[in-house]
Design a protein around this motif. Structure first.
Motif, short mmCIF file in Angstrom:
data_model
loop_
_atom_site.label_atom_id
_atom_site.label_comp_id
_atom_site.label_asym_id
_atom_site.label_seq_id
_atom_site.Cartn_x
_atom_site.Cartn_y
_atom_site.Cartn_z
N LEU A 1 0.87 -1.19 0.00
CA LEU A 1 0.00 0.00 0.00
C LEU A 1 0.90 1.23 0.00
O LEU A 1 1.77 1.35 0.86
N GLU B 1 6.01 8.48 -1.59
CA GLU B 1 7.47 8.61 -1.44
C GLU B 1 8.08 7.36 -0.80
O GLU B 1 8.94 6.72 -1.38
N ASP C 1 0.10 7.57 4.03
CA ASP C 1 0.60 8.90 4.41
C ASP C 1 0.42 9.16 5.91
O ASP C 1 -0.44 8.58 6.56
N CYS D 1 2.59 0.81 8.86
CA CYS D 1 3.32 2.01 8.48
C CYS D 1 4.07 2.59 9.68
O CYS D 1 3.51 3.29 10.50
N VAL E 1 13.16 4.31 10.20
CA VAL E 1 14.27 4.63 9.29
C VAL E 1 14.99 5.94 9.62
O VAL E 1 15.74 6.45 8.78
N GLY E 2 14.73 6.48 10.80
CA GLY E 2 15.32 7.80 11.07
C GLY E 2 14.65 8.86 10.20
O GLY E 2 13.51 8.68 9.75
N TYR E 3 15.37 9.95 9.96
CA TYR E 3 14.81 11.05 9.15
C TYR E 3 15.50 11.01 7.79
O TYR E 3 16.70 10.72 7.70
N ILE F 1 15.23 15.55 3.49
CA ILE F 1 14.60 16.70 4.16
C ILE F 1 15.46 17.17 5.35
O ILE F 1 14.96 17.82 6.26
N1 NAP Z 1 11.35 9.26 8.06
C1 NAP Z 1 11.06 10.36 7.42
O1 NAP Z 1 11.88 11.28 7.28
C2 NAP Z 1 9.69 10.48 6.82
C3 NAP Z 1 9.40 11.54 5.97
C4 NAP Z 1 8.11 11.60 5.40
C5 NAP Z 1 7.18 10.61 5.71
N2 NAP Z 1 7.52 9.61 6.57
C6 NAP Z 1 6.55 8.56 6.95
O2 NAP Z 1 6.42 7.66 5.87
C7 NAP Z 1 5.09 7.15 5.84
C8 NAP Z 1 4.54 7.34 4.43
O3 NAP Z 1 4.47 8.72 4.15
P1 NAP Z 1 4.81 9.34 2.72
O4 NAP Z 1 4.95 10.80 2.95
O5 NAP Z 1 5.90 8.56 2.08
O6 NAP Z 1 3.43 9.06 1.97
P2 NAP Z 1 2.90 9.75 0.63
O7 NAP Z 1 4.04 10.09 -0.27
O8 NAP Z 1 1.95 10.85 1.01
O9 NAP Z 1 2.08 8.54 -0.02
C9 NAP Z 1 0.99 7.97 0.62
C10 NAP Z 1 0.55 6.76 -0.16
O10 NAP Z 1 -0.54 6.14 0.54
C11 NAP Z 1 -1.56 5.89 -0.40
N3 NAP Z 1 -2.86 5.89 0.29
C12 NAP Z 1 -3.35 6.85 1.14
N4 NAP Z 1 -4.55 6.48 1.58
C13 NAP Z 1 -4.83 5.27 1.02
C14 NAP Z 1 -5.93 4.39 1.09
N5 NAP Z 1 -7.00 4.67 1.85
N6 NAP Z 1 -5.90 3.25 0.37
C15 NAP Z 1 -4.82 2.96 -0.39
N7 NAP Z 1 -3.73 3.76 -0.51
C16 NAP Z 1 -3.75 4.91 0.19
C17 NAP Z 1 -1.44 7.01 -1.43
O11 NAP Z 1 -2.08 6.61 -2.60
P3 NAP Z 1 -2.87 7.61 -3.59
O12 NAP Z 1 -2.02 7.64 -4.83
O13 NAP Z 1 -4.17 6.94 -3.76
O14 NAP Z 1 -2.97 8.94 -2.90
C18 NAP Z 1 0.06 7.08 -1.57
O15 NAP Z 1 0.53 6.08 -2.43
C19 NAP Z 1 4.32 7.92 6.92
O16 NAP Z 1 4.26 7.17 8.10
C20 NAP Z 1 5.16 9.12 7.21
O17 NAP Z 1 5.06 9.57 8.51
C21 NAP Z 1 8.75 9.53 7.12
#
Ligand code: NAP
Length: 335
Positions: free
Chosen positions: A9, A14, A83, A108, A145-147, A151
């Motif tokens: 999923l 990203e 997300d 997640c 995975v850390g940050y 970013i």
């Molecule tokens: N470690 C770090 O530095 C860091 C940075 C950013 C994020 N994160 C974490 O990484 C995780 C993912 O975040 P992201 O920012 O990579 O996500 P993202 O780029 O916003 O992508 C979210 C994905 O989830 C899908 N999605 C959302 N709702 C859904 C649903 N109901 N059914 C099926 N698919 C669905 C979206 O599909 P659609 O194409 O349908 O929208 C998209 O493919 C989060 O836990 C976030 O906190 C970590």
């Protein structure tokens, strides 16, 4: 070797995009499918997935547990990279995954190391999902995975790295000395591919990182490699805490407000990473995490310097490219 059928999923996102790449690098081990919500099947990014040979399973994770369980038939490993703002939407999926006999669920995680219980709202939302997983005895692995490096780097006076900046960064928090685990987003999926075929990681937390650096060290590397002098705005710990409290109160007053939740998430990260100093290998070990560096000594993740080299050569990719400025990103998600 019998291949594992992996349903992912978030393949258009990203974190999920990186995981997809990591899994597709190892097609001897995995048959990869993407879980796409019905509203998104027409997106060009989803059509790209099909072109890459990824089978699409489209269903609503909020549907009845029976329906969702049927849609999960034959899945060995279910990975969620939903997300940040939608963590609780996974609850139904957890129950369905148990019913469908999924052999390993990777909920997640994919954030910094931080304890549950009031430090970070995002972590607490994830905890709700993890608790249901454990309550149902669903086999799991939680991967943090850390940050991301992507970013964590500062802007340069010349503007030459602006093309990859999600959010302008010139602040040094709480004197900039707190070490933090950092990972190249491109390596997240390569870590995941190693972890989900490893029996040692079953029902465990795993911490992954490429480097451990403080903000002072990051700015120094950026200056040395670019030859530029970067200005710094110092934000004291007391100000980070006060701002976080302010956003937490605003969110408490209007819990359904997306922007309020988004701002709390940003402030919580600053508080955890720089005031509390949570995101370190030592604290991860204390919390019971396995360390991916120890599990996979032969895997060499990209270093922050590797990333800076790519960035200065114009080869880094800006996360969330379709969303432009981070304020637009927040606003678009609020719609
Ligand atoms: N470690 C770090 O530095 C860091 C940075 C950013 C994020 N994160 C974490 O990484 C995780 C993912 O975040 P992201 O920012 O990579 O996500 P993202 O780029 O916003 O992508 C979210 C994905 O989830 C899908 N999605 C959302 N709702 C859904 C649903 N109901 N059914 C099926 N698919 C669905 C979206 O599909 P659609 O194409 O349908 O929208 C998209 O493919 C989060 O836990 C976030 O906190 C970590």
């Amino acid at each position: 070797m019998v291949k594992q059928r992996v349903l992912l999923l978030g393949a258009t996102g990203e974190t999920g995009g990186s995981i997809l790449n990591g899994l597709l690098e190892d097609t001897d081990s995995f048959d990869v499918e993407a879980l796409v919500r019905p509203a998104s099947t027409g997106k060009p990014q989803v059509q790209e997935l099909s072109k890459r040979g990824v089978k699409i399973r489209s269903f609503d994770i909020g549907g009845s547990v029976d329906d969702v369980a049927k849609s999960l038939t034959g899945v060995d490993v279910l990975i969620s990279a939903i997300d940040a703002m939608s963590q609780l939407a996974q609850l139904n999926l957890v129950t369905a995954a148990k019913q469908a006999g999924v052999k390993r669920f990777v909920p997640c995680g994919f954030i910094t190391v931080v304890p549950p219980g009031g430090v970070m709202l995002l972590r607490d939302n994830k905890e709700e999902v993890y608790q249901l997983v454990r309550k149902l005895h669903l086999p799991y692995t939680i991967i943090d995975v850390g940050y991301w490096y992507q970013i964590s780097f500062p802007g340069l006076p010349s503007g030459r790295v602006d093309y990859a900046l999600v959010k302008p960064l010139d602040e040094i928090h709480a004197e900039g000395t707190a070490p933090n685990m950092l990972t190249d987003l491109r390596d997240v999926g390569r870590f995941v591919a190693l972890i989900i075929k490893d029996p040692r990681s079953m029902n465990k937390y795993v911490a992954c990182y490429g480097d451990v650096l403080s903000e002072n060290e990051i700015f120094k590397i950026a200056e040395e490699m670019s030859g530029e002098v970067i200005s710094r705005k110092y934000v004291p710990a007391s100000e980070i805490t006060a701002t976080r409290d302010q956003y937490a109160s605003a969110f408490k007053a209007s819990p359904g407000d997306f922007m309020a939740q988004f701002m709390v998430t940003i402030q919580d990260y600053l508080y955890s990473k720089y005031v509390r100093g949570d995101n370190t290998p030592a604290y991860a070990a204390y919390l019971g995490y396995l360390d991916a560096k120890e599990l996979y000594p032969d895997f060499r993740p990209r270093s922050f310097k590797d990333f800076m080299g790519d960035l200065l050569d114009g080869k880094a990719a800006k996360p969330y490219p379709h969303l432009g400025d981070w304020r637009d990103f927040a606003a678009s998600k609020a719609e």
